[in-house]
Design a protein around this motif. Structure first.
Motif, PDB file in Angstrom:
ATOM      1  N   PRO A 142       0.688  -0.981  -0.397  1.00  0.00           N
ATOM      2  CA  PRO A 142       0.078   0.138   0.346  1.00  0.00           C
ATOM      3  C   PRO A 142       1.197   1.654  -0.115  1.00  0.00           C
ATOM      4  O   PRO A 142       0.358   2.525  -0.875  1.00  0.00           O
ATOM      5  CB  PRO A 142      -0.577  -0.469   0.916  1.00  0.00           C
ATOM      6  N   ARG A 159      -6.632  -5.873   1.491  1.00  0.00           N
ATOM      7  CA  ARG A 159      -7.814  -6.015   1.357  1.00  0.00           C
ATOM      8  C   ARG A 159      -8.507  -4.563   2.033  1.00  0.00           C
ATOM      9  O   ARG A 159      -9.100  -4.378   1.646  1.00  0.00           O
ATOM     10  CB  ARG A 159      -8.317  -7.106   0.594  1.00  0.00           C
ATOM     11  N   LEU A 177      -7.321  -0.984   2.614  1.00  0.00           N
ATOM     12  CA  LEU A 177      -7.279  -0.700   1.093  1.00  0.00           C
ATOM     13  C   LEU A 177      -8.384  -0.328   0.511  1.00  0.00           C
ATOM     14  O   LEU A 177      -9.570   1.103   0.465  1.00  0.00           O
ATOM     15  CB  LEU A 177      -7.003  -0.867   0.016  1.00  0.00           C
ATOM     16  N   GLU A 178      -9.730  -0.852   1.284  1.00  0.00           N
ATOM     17  CA  GLU A 178     -11.287  -0.875   1.188  1.00  0.00           C
ATOM     18  C   GLU A 178     -11.711   0.043   1.947  1.00  0.00           C
ATOM     19  O   GLU A 178     -12.962   0.234   1.933  1.00  0.00           O
ATOM     20  CB  GLU A 178     -11.748  -1.654   0.422  1.00  0.00           C
ATOM     21  N   THR A 219      -7.634  -2.931  10.642  1.00  0.00           N
ATOM     22  CA  THR A 219      -6.953  -1.736   9.824  1.00  0.00           C
ATOM     23  C   THR A 219      -6.652  -0.806  10.348  1.00  0.00           C
ATOM     24  O   THR A 219      -5.381   0.116   9.786  1.00  0.00           O
ATOM     25  CB  THR A 219      -8.276  -1.221   8.560  1.00  0.00           C
ATOM     26  N   LYS A 242      -8.654   6.723  -0.895  1.00  0.00           N
ATOM     27  CA  LYS A 242      -9.025   5.612  -1.870  1.00  0.00           C
ATOM     28  C   LYS A 242      -8.016   5.686  -2.629  1.00  0.00           C
ATOM     29  O   LYS A 242      -8.646   4.436  -3.329  1.00  0.00           O
ATOM     30  CB  LYS A 242      -9.818   4.583  -1.942  1.00  0.00           C
ATOM     31  N   LEU A 246      -6.392   1.928  -3.228  1.00  0.00           N
ATOM     32  CA  LEU A 246      -7.316   1.044  -3.716  1.00  0.00           C
ATOM     33  C   LEU A 246      -7.742   1.494  -5.914  1.00  0.00           C
ATOM     34  O   LEU A 246      -7.673   0.472  -6.497  1.00  0.00           O
ATOM     35  CB  LEU A 246      -8.680   1.158  -3.113  1.00  0.00           C
ATOM     36  N   LYS A 247      -8.138   2.822  -5.467  1.00  0.00           N
ATOM     37  CA  LYS A 247      -8.683   3.260  -7.091  1.00  0.00           C
ATOM     38  C   LYS A 247      -6.985   2.381  -7.773  1.00  0.00           C
ATOM     39  O   LYS A 247      -7.708   1.880  -9.398  1.00  0.00           O
ATOM     40  CB  LYS A 247      -8.454   4.282  -7.125  1.00  0.00           C
ATOM     41  N   LEU A 296      -4.502   0.724  -7.171  1.00  0.00           N
ATOM     42  CA  LEU A 296      -4.768  -2.015  -7.237  1.00  0.00           C
ATOM     43  C   LEU A 296      -5.972  -1.965  -8.279  1.00  0.00           C
ATOM     44  O   LEU A 296      -5.229  -3.144  -9.517  1.00  0.00           O
ATOM     45  CB  LEU A 296      -4.867  -1.929  -5.890  1.00  0.00           C
ATOM     46  N   ARG A 297      -7.150  -1.549  -8.629  1.00  0.00           N
ATOM     47  CA  ARG A 297      -7.716  -1.919  -9.626  1.00  0.00           C
ATOM     48  C   ARG A 297      -7.559  -1.385 -10.568  1.00  0.00           C
ATOM     49  O   ARG A 297      -7.302  -2.713 -11.683  1.00  0.00           O
ATOM     50  CB  ARG A 297      -9.395  -1.354  -9.169  1.00  0.00           C
TER      51      ARG A 297
END
Length: 375
Positions: A107, A288, A291-292, A299, A337, A340-341, A343-344
């Protein structure tokens, strides 16, 4: 014919094994040109596994010199698959025998890449003696396809500023010695070499070590290996992730010299317990969840480590003017986020129809190295 027989592998290695393995009084360091000859014998499959293992063990017992390490690095680079140069990227080198703790560097790297600071993660399947969870295993379980051809990798990296390199796939000489490293079960000079092969020619580096001796040993190697600015940190499990439960030794290495210091998280309001041990599945689940944006004690624990480490990198690599600004930037990006964006996007692009998965065995890698050497 048996691989280790003298008929197949002439005794070219014998003088060098004798030079480094005679004993406390008789052993000596190899000159750079001598070590280059050894590295070429290994890279071109002109040495048996027995000869290579004997050399690596003798070198470990004697202690590797800077010239011996750099000769292996320089020769192995010659046989590596060529990539485009990405000089502004940061090469992140963690433990190649894996981790039992959460790889915060994933991350953290996503955070920095989300604002255009390119990060190159690298590694392979976990090795002895620890055999922890390899970072490539975690990335794969997070959905990233790590089996990409060079052109696809370069295209994604140019856009997203993040990528993972399988060192053994891009450097056949390192693949050549994997099996014997498995059997030896000990760290050798290859553990250092594989961290600094640097296929994309990064000017910057983050590298983790387990102890001060290893830190001192790397100072001259990193500057000779072409890095303009490198930070060697005494991180969690020898990784590039700094802990919150203790102060950490830091070594900044540039072409002008090196600076030694310590950094204490408590100076910046951070504190925490030692990081526990987790299975690969637990590491992925926790990353996960973090990140979410899930709101749990676990977390929050991860967030503190990620913000601290990201803030340090933001400052060290000149994106902000103070550590405090780095911590605030990291928190802001996490609220939006951004990791996360990214990573997607990484997952989607690495698994697009343009991908060309590569599955190269060590034996194929050996043949490729021998073919290149014969040109």
């Amino acid at each position: 014919m048996k691989q280790g027989s003298c008929e197949q592998h002439p005794p070219f290695m014998h003088p060098w094994i004798k030079a480094v393995g005679t004993g406390k009084r008789g052993s000596r360091d190899l000159a750079y040109d001598e070590a280059v000859q050894v590295a070429r014998l290994i890279a071109t499959n002109h040495a048996s596994d027995v000869q290579i293992a004997a050399f690596l063990m003798a070198l470990r017992m004697k202690g590797e010199s800077d010239d011996e390490i750099m000769a292996l690095v320089d020769v192995f680079r010659e046989y590596a698959i060529p990539f485009r140069k990405f000089p502004n990227s940061i090469n992140c080198a963690g433990p190649y025998d894996g981790r039992y703790t959460i790889p915060f560097t994933i991350p953290v790297s996503l955070l920095l890449a989300s604002v255009g600071i390119p990060h190159v993660l690298h590694g392979g399947k976990s090795l002895p003696p620890k055999r922890g969870t390899a970072i490539m295993e975690v990335l794969g379980k997070l959905g990233v396809n790590i089996h990409l051809d060079t052109r696809t990798w370069e295209s994604i990296f140019s856009t997203l500023h993040i990528g993972f390199v399988q060192t053994e796939r891009i450097c056949p000489p390192i693949a050549r010695v994997r099996a014997l490293r498995e059997e030896m079960g000990l760290r050798t000079v290859i553990n250092t070499v594989e961290k600094v092969v640097n296929p994309v020619h990064s000017n910057f580096m983050m590298i983790g070590v387990n102890h001060q001796t290893a830190m001192d040993h790397l100072i001259h190697v990193l500057s000779r290996a072409g890095f303009i600015k490198a930070y060697i940190v005494q991180g969690i499990e020898g990784s590039e992730d700094l802990p919150l439960d203790r102060r950490s030794a830091i070594r900044k290495v540039t072409a002008h010299g090196d600076e030694a210091s310590y950094i204490d998280p408590r100076m910046f309001g951070f504190q925490g317990e030692p990081v526990g041990k987790y299975s690969a599945e637990e590491q992925v689940r926790l990353l996960r969840s973090f990140l979410e944006g899930e709101d749990t004690d676990e977390t929050h624990f991860i967030e503190d480590h990620v913000v601290f480490n990201a803030g340090l990198r933001f400052f060290w690599y000149d994106r902000v003017s103070s550590y405090e600004d780095g911590f605030q930037l990291a928190k802001s990006l996490l609220r939006r986020k951004e990791p996360l964006k990214l990573l997607r996007k990484w997952t989607e692009q690495s698994r697009s129809p343009l991908e060309q998965p590569v599955s190269e065995t060590p034996r194929q890698a050996e043949r490729a190295a021998a073919k290149q050497a014969g040109k």
